[in-house]
Scaffold this motif. Structure first.
Motif, PDB file in Angstrom:
ATOM      1  N   SER A  16       8.420  30.457 -28.670  1.00 35.25           N
ATOM      2  CA  SER A  16       7.311  29.852 -27.169  1.00 35.25           C
ATOM      3  C   SER A  16       7.725  30.525 -25.653  1.00 35.25           C
ATOM      4  O   SER A  16       6.639  30.829 -25.504  1.00 35.25           O
ATOM      5  CB  SER A  16       6.714  28.556 -27.266  1.00 35.25           C
TER       6      SER A  16
ATOM      7  N   PRO B   8      15.004  15.237 -43.842  1.00 34.15           N
ATOM      8  CA  PRO B   8      13.304  15.875 -43.244  1.00 34.15           C
ATOM      9  C   PRO B   8      13.898  16.011 -41.580  1.00 34.15           C
ATOM     10  O   PRO B   8      13.134  16.706 -40.797  1.00 34.15           O
ATOM     11  CB  PRO B   8      12.444  14.490 -43.379  1.00 34.15           C
ATOM     12  N   LEU B   9      14.630  14.558 -40.550  1.00 30.70           N
ATOM     13  CA  LEU B   9      14.688  14.832 -39.239  1.00 30.70           C
ATOM     14  C   LEU B   9      15.373  15.950 -38.909  1.00 30.70           C
ATOM     15  O   LEU B   9      14.787  16.524 -37.465  1.00 30.70           O
ATOM     16  CB  LEU B   9      15.113  12.989 -38.668  1.00 30.70           C
ATOM     17  N   ILE B  10      16.363  16.667 -39.427  1.00 35.84           N
ATOM     18  CA  ILE B  10      17.544  17.564 -38.224  1.00 35.84           C
ATOM     19  C   ILE B  10      16.077  18.495 -38.592  1.00 35.84           C
ATOM     20  O   ILE B  10      16.596  19.420 -38.201  1.00 35.84           O
ATOM     21  CB  ILE B  10      18.535  17.541 -39.407  1.00 35.84           C
ATOM     22  N   ASN B  11      15.538  19.041 -39.950  1.00 41.59           N
ATOM     23  CA  ASN B  11      14.834  19.960 -40.587  1.00 41.59           C
ATOM     24  C   ASN B  11      13.747  20.283 -39.207  1.00 41.59           C
ATOM     25  O   ASN B  11      13.369  21.215 -38.250  1.00 41.59           O
ATOM     26  CB  ASN B  11      14.310  19.833 -41.823  1.00 41.59           C
ATOM     27  N   GLU B  12      13.008  19.406 -38.826  1.00 44.56           N
ATOM     28  CA  GLU B  12      12.539  19.031 -37.779  1.00 44.56           C
ATOM     29  C   GLU B  12      12.601  19.694 -36.347  1.00 44.56           C
ATOM     30  O   GLU B  12      11.655  19.862 -35.900  1.00 44.56           O
ATOM     31  CB  GLU B  12      11.388  18.157 -37.647  1.00 44.56           C
ATOM     32  N   LEU B  13      13.609  18.985 -36.752  1.00 48.55           N
ATOM     33  CA  LEU B  13      14.569  19.004 -35.343  1.00 48.55           C
ATOM     34  C   LEU B  13      14.682  20.779 -34.806  1.00 48.55           C
ATOM     35  O   LEU B  13      14.183  21.219 -34.017  1.00 48.55           O
ATOM     36  CB  LEU B  13      16.225  18.429 -34.878  1.00 48.55           C
ATOM     37  N   ALA B  14      15.681  21.073 -35.957  1.00 45.77           N
ATOM     38  CA  ALA B  14      15.672  22.494 -36.300  1.00 45.77           C
ATOM     39  C   ALA B  14      14.090  23.510 -35.522  1.00 45.77           C
ATOM     40  O   ALA B  14      14.380  24.304 -34.908  1.00 45.77           O
ATOM     41  CB  ALA B  14      16.083  22.587 -37.575  1.00 45.77           C
TER      42      ALA B  14
ATOM     43  N   TRP C 133      11.122  22.585 -34.399  1.00 46.92           N
ATOM     44  CA  TRP C 133      10.903  22.642 -33.129  1.00 46.92           C
ATOM     45  C   TRP C 133      11.758  23.234 -32.374  1.00 46.92           C
ATOM     46  O   TRP C 133      10.962  23.980 -31.271  1.00 46.92           O
ATOM     47  CB  TRP C 133      10.645  21.594 -33.036  1.00 46.92           C
ATOM     48  N   GLY C 134      12.794  23.612 -32.169  1.00 49.77           N
ATOM     49  CA  GLY C 134      13.983  24.290 -31.486  1.00 49.77           C
ATOM     50  C   GLY C 134      14.178  25.878 -31.712  1.00 49.77           C
ATOM     51  O   GLY C 134      14.115  26.755 -30.551  1.00 49.77           O
ATOM     52  N   ILE C 135      13.589  26.459 -32.703  1.00 45.12           N
ATOM     53  CA  ILE C 135      12.843  27.277 -33.071  1.00 45.12           C
ATOM     54  C   ILE C 135      11.819  27.846 -32.600  1.00 45.12           C
ATOM     55  O   ILE C 135      11.749  29.316 -32.165  1.00 45.12           O
ATOM     56  CB  ILE C 135      13.248  27.822 -34.508  1.00 45.12           C
ATOM     57  N   GLU C 136      11.181  27.052 -33.230  1.00 39.48           N
ATOM     58  CA  GLU C 136       9.559  27.331 -32.447  1.00 39.48           C
ATOM     59  C   GLU C 136       9.213  27.301 -30.878  1.00 39.48           C
ATOM     60  O   GLU C 136       9.131  28.407 -30.115  1.00 39.48           O
ATOM     61  CB  GLU C 136       8.376  26.403 -32.499  1.00 39.48           C
ATOM     62  N   TYR C 137      10.465  26.520 -29.689  1.00 35.87           N
ATOM     63  CA  TYR C 137      10.699  26.746 -28.911  1.00 35.87           C
ATOM     64  C   TYR C 137      10.770  27.578 -28.074  1.00 35.87           C
ATOM     65  O   TYR C 137      10.556  28.373 -27.844  1.00 35.87           O
ATOM     66  CB  TYR C 137      11.243  25.341 -28.116  1.00 35.87           C
ATOM     67  N   ARG C 138      12.038  28.481 -28.849  1.00 37.18           N
ATOM     68  CA  ARG C 138      12.055  29.505 -28.378  1.00 37.18           C
ATOM     69  C   ARG C 138      11.442  30.982 -28.175  1.00 37.18           C
ATOM     70  O   ARG C 138      11.662  31.229 -27.408  1.00 37.18           O
ATOM     71  CB  ARG C 138      14.042  30.197 -29.449  1.00 37.18           C
TER      72      ARG C 138
END
Lengths: 122, 122
Positions: free
Chosen positions: B115, B100-106, B108-113
């Motif tokens: 944004s 779950p943590l790694i999924n959140e990390l991924a 967020w990173g995708i949404e960051y790109r």
DNA sequence: GAAAGTACTTTCCAAAAGGAAACTACCCTA
DNA sequence: TAGGGTAGTTTCCTTTTGGAAAGTACTTTC
């Protein structure tokens, strides 16, 4: 002998790995999560407040990390025209999107502690 | 003049901060998430497989990081008695709790790109 | 018996990260 | 006009991190 095609090097996986790298590079360093966590709890804090709140950090690191976070639009910095000028740091709306991630981080850490104490060697 | 009681220095908050530090110290370094992410995707990989899968890592780092992860019971290391001996690295059941943590990390990173590309300066 | 594959370890080095302490600069209070 | 509070910056130093390349050790294949 052909080299076995090990796993999924499909675009989705590469994007996923890239995304993890992106997140971690933005949140790198010893203090980013502490600062964000503190600002999520108590919105609008001054520089000296943060220095007092975050145990162990020095002014150099705090200053540098805040600049990083501001650059990435995760925290805002507002100079107030009070008489001894003060500065208000706060989490941005965008920075608040990190809450689920930070919660997962905290949750896992808490369960990790429990697993150490409550088990006979995992 | 009394020093203002800034925020929540209640036990819960300290525990939370401590938990975040714990998690991050276990998952510190440039490669931990890559290794874990790779092992979560394709279970049971050899040392050379990982070396090929994880773009840019060297054998020294891979070896060291795998030892760290093994010590924390996040990955398992099994020496197979095949003829040129091989070693199988796999994510443990416990290591899988990081998904779950790694999924959140991924995520967020995708949404960051998105944004960055999709906005006019956030 | 040489090459190539498995799985690492060792050495040597460069760069990045981080900390302590001192310093700047400005303002208010006593 | 000295002390203390605001918000940092600068300097100097140590530790940590990480990478390239070579070496170890053992085995199977050509």
């Amino acid at each position: 002998m052909k080299k076995k095609a090990v796993i999924n090097d499909s675009p989705v996986c590469q994007v996923r790995m890239q995304a993890i790298s992106d997140t971690m590079s933005i949140l790198s360093g010893k203090w980013k999560f502490h600062i964000l966590g503190t600002l999520i709890e108590g919105s609008k804090l001054g520089f000296m407040d943060l220095l007092r709140e975050i145990d162990g950090i020095g002014s150099k690191m705090l200053s540098k990390e805040l600049q990083d976070l501001e650059m990435n639009h995760l925290v805002s910095r507002t100079v107030m025209d009070t008489k001894p000028i003060t500065v208000e740091y706060a989490i941005t709306e965008y920075g608040a999107t990190l809450s689920p991630l930070i919660n997962e981080l905290a949750k896992w850490g808490i369960e990790y502690r429990q697993s150490i104490h409550g088990s006979k060697g995992v």
